[in-house]
Design a protein around this motif. Structure first.
Motif, PDB file in Angstrom:
ATOM      1  N   LEU A  72     156.667  -4.507  14.249  1.00 38.75           N
ATOM      2  CA  LEU A  72     156.708  -3.933  15.595  1.00 38.75           C
ATOM      3  C   LEU A  72     155.703  -4.624  16.503  1.00 38.75           C
ATOM      4  N   GLN A  73     156.046  -4.713  17.782  1.00 38.08           N
ATOM      5  CA  GLN A  73     155.145  -5.241  18.790  1.00 38.08           C
ATOM      6  C   GLN A  73     154.575  -4.064  19.576  1.00 38.08           C
ATOM      7  N   PRO A  74     153.291  -3.754  19.427  1.00 38.88           N
ATOM      8  CA  PRO A  74     152.728  -2.602  20.143  1.00 38.88           C
ATOM      9  C   PRO A  74     152.829  -2.755  21.655  1.00 38.88           C
ATOM     10  N   LEU A  75     153.078  -1.645  22.300  1.00 39.61           N
ATOM     11  CA  LEU A  75     153.095  -1.573  23.754  1.00 39.61           C
ATOM     12  C   LEU A  75     151.748  -1.035  24.226  1.00 39.61           C
ATOM     13  N   VAL A  76     151.166  -1.655  25.235  1.00 33.48           N
ATOM     14  CA  VAL A  76     149.871  -1.231  25.766  1.00 33.48           C
ATOM     15  C   VAL A  76     150.105  -0.311  26.963  1.00 33.48           C
ATOM     16  N   ASP A  77     149.415   0.839  26.954  1.00 33.11           N
ATOM     17  CA  ASP A  77     149.530   1.791  28.056  1.00 33.11           C
ATOM     18  C   ASP A  77     148.125   2.211  28.487  1.00 33.11           C
ATOM     19  N   ASP A  78     147.775   1.873  29.720  1.00 32.88           N
ATOM     20  CA  ASP A  78     146.443   2.205  30.250  1.00 32.88           C
ATOM     21  C   ASP A  78     146.198   3.711  30.325  1.00 32.88           C
ATOM     22  N   ARG A  79     147.251   4.506  30.351  1.00 27.16           N
ATOM     23  CA  ARG A  79     147.082   5.953  30.507  1.00 27.16           C
ATOM     24  C   ARG A  79     146.532   6.623  29.248  1.00 27.16           C
ATOM     25  N   ILE A  80     146.538   5.914  28.130  1.00 28.60           N
ATOM     26  CA  ILE A  80     145.940   6.493  26.926  1.00 28.60           C
ATOM     27  C   ILE A  80     144.660   5.736  26.544  1.00 28.60           C
ATOM     28  N   ALA A 125     145.556  15.105  31.963  1.00 33.34           N
ATOM     29  CA  ALA A 125     146.778  14.974  32.759  1.00 33.34           C
ATOM     30  C   ALA A 125     147.445  13.624  32.537  1.00 33.34           C
ATOM     31  N   ARG A 126     146.668  12.561  32.574  1.00 36.11           N
ATOM     32  CA  ARG A 126     147.271  11.225  32.418  1.00 36.11           C
ATOM     33  C   ARG A 126     147.783  10.995  31.003  1.00 36.11           C
ATOM     34  N   ALA A 127     147.041  11.490  30.000  1.00 35.21           N
ATOM     35  CA  ALA A 127     147.430  11.256  28.608  1.00 35.21           C
ATOM     36  C   ALA A 127     148.678  12.053  28.231  1.00 35.21           C
ATOM     37  N   VAL A 128     148.727  13.312  28.624  1.00 31.62           N
ATOM     38  CA  VAL A 128     149.904  14.136  28.328  1.00 31.62           C
ATOM     39  C   VAL A 128     151.132  13.567  29.032  1.00 31.62           C
ATOM     40  N   ALA A 129     150.969  13.139  30.268  1.00 29.16           N
ATOM     41  CA  ALA A 129     152.094  12.546  30.997  1.00 29.16           C
ATOM     42  C   ALA A 129     152.608  11.302  30.283  1.00 29.16           C
ATOM     43  N   ALA A 130     151.689  10.480  29.772  1.00 32.24           N
ATOM     44  CA  ALA A 130     152.089   9.260  29.069  1.00 32.24           C
ATOM     45  C   ALA A 130     152.856   9.586  27.793  1.00 32.24           C
ATOM     46  N   VAL A 131     152.342  10.516  27.006  1.00 30.89           N
ATOM     47  CA  VAL A 131     152.990  10.870  25.743  1.00 30.89           C
ATOM     48  C   VAL A 131     154.392  11.418  25.995  1.00 30.89           C
TER      49      VAL A 131
END
Length: 234
Positions: A72-80, A125-131
């Motif tokens: 798998l290629q991990p996806l980077v998300d600044d919100r987490i 707020a940002r982390a829950v929205a991302a998940v």
């Protein structure tokens, strides 16, 4: 949809008892690298379809062995990413506990805003929205239940778990998320179900129940079948 909230392995900042925050170049220590390698045996047998990670180096290093094993290629998300601790970044924990803000963080974290940084309520707020967004995206892509990993940081994990548990952010200090721990949340159309918190055992597959067919048992539960503010460094 089921997310495995994976905290990064032990870092050089953890062992130095400093608050790394978003400092550049904070890597895993020797124990952290062992923990990252051990994730392959702990999780490889699970049908994991995606890995999303914080942009920080310690999360990148944590998922590298597992991602290679799974192809798998991990996806980077600044919100987490880690909490922006602002002026507290890089300071010794022994110094920070003497600050007046420390008591607020322990007793009313929803009101805590780090100097020149962000507030813990905003982090949640940002982390829950991302998940939840990744849950919807993966459900649409695969047309079925998907098991996926979000590799992030202790305070971020605790804030997501507090939301899933339906408890106020002010209670999130009661939750532990140790380095390399896995906490499991299953999201359904009815409500989230917290399956595991702070799992550090050898293999997670033995601890996961089969996904429910309806989302709930007759009694309303799921059928059988991841931090300085929490007392540990980030």
């Amino acid at each position: 949809m089921t997310v495995l909230l994976l905290r990064h392995g032990r870092s050089t900042s953890n062992t130095a008892n400093t608050l790394a925050g978003r400092s550049e170049g904070v890597d895993l220590d020797d124990r952290g690298r062992e923990q990252a390698s051990a994730l392959v045996d702990r999780l490889e047998s699970l049908p994991i379809r995606a890995i999303v990670r914080s942009p920080l180096l310690r999360c990148e290093r944590t998922v590298e062995p597992l991602a290679a094993a799974l192809g798998l290629q991990p996806l980077v998300d600044d919100r987490i990413t880690e909490v922006d601790y602002g002026a507290w970044t890089g300071r010794k924990i022994v110094e920070l506990v003497k600050e007046p803000l420390w008591a607020v963080i322990q007793q009313q974290p929803s009101a805590a805003v780090f100097p020149e940084g962000e507030g813990l309520a905003g982090v949640q707020a940002r982390a829950v929205a991302a998940v939840r967004e990744h849950d919807r995206r993966l459900a649409d892509e695969h047309g079925a239940d998907v098991l996926w990993i979000a590799c992030t940081h202790g305070d971020v994990i605790k804030s997501v778990l507090a939301d899933a548990l339906g408890t106020h952010l002010d209670s999130f200090q009661r939750i532990n998320a140790d380095p390399a721990s896995v906490s499991v949340v299953r999201y359904t159309p009815v409500r989230p179900f917290v399956i595991h918190v702070n799992h550090t055992g050898v293999a997670l597959n033995a601890a996961l129940s089969a996904p429910p067919s309806t989302g709930e048992s007759e009694t309303g539960g799921v059928p059988s079948g991841d931090a300085v503010v929490g007392g540990s460094t980030d």
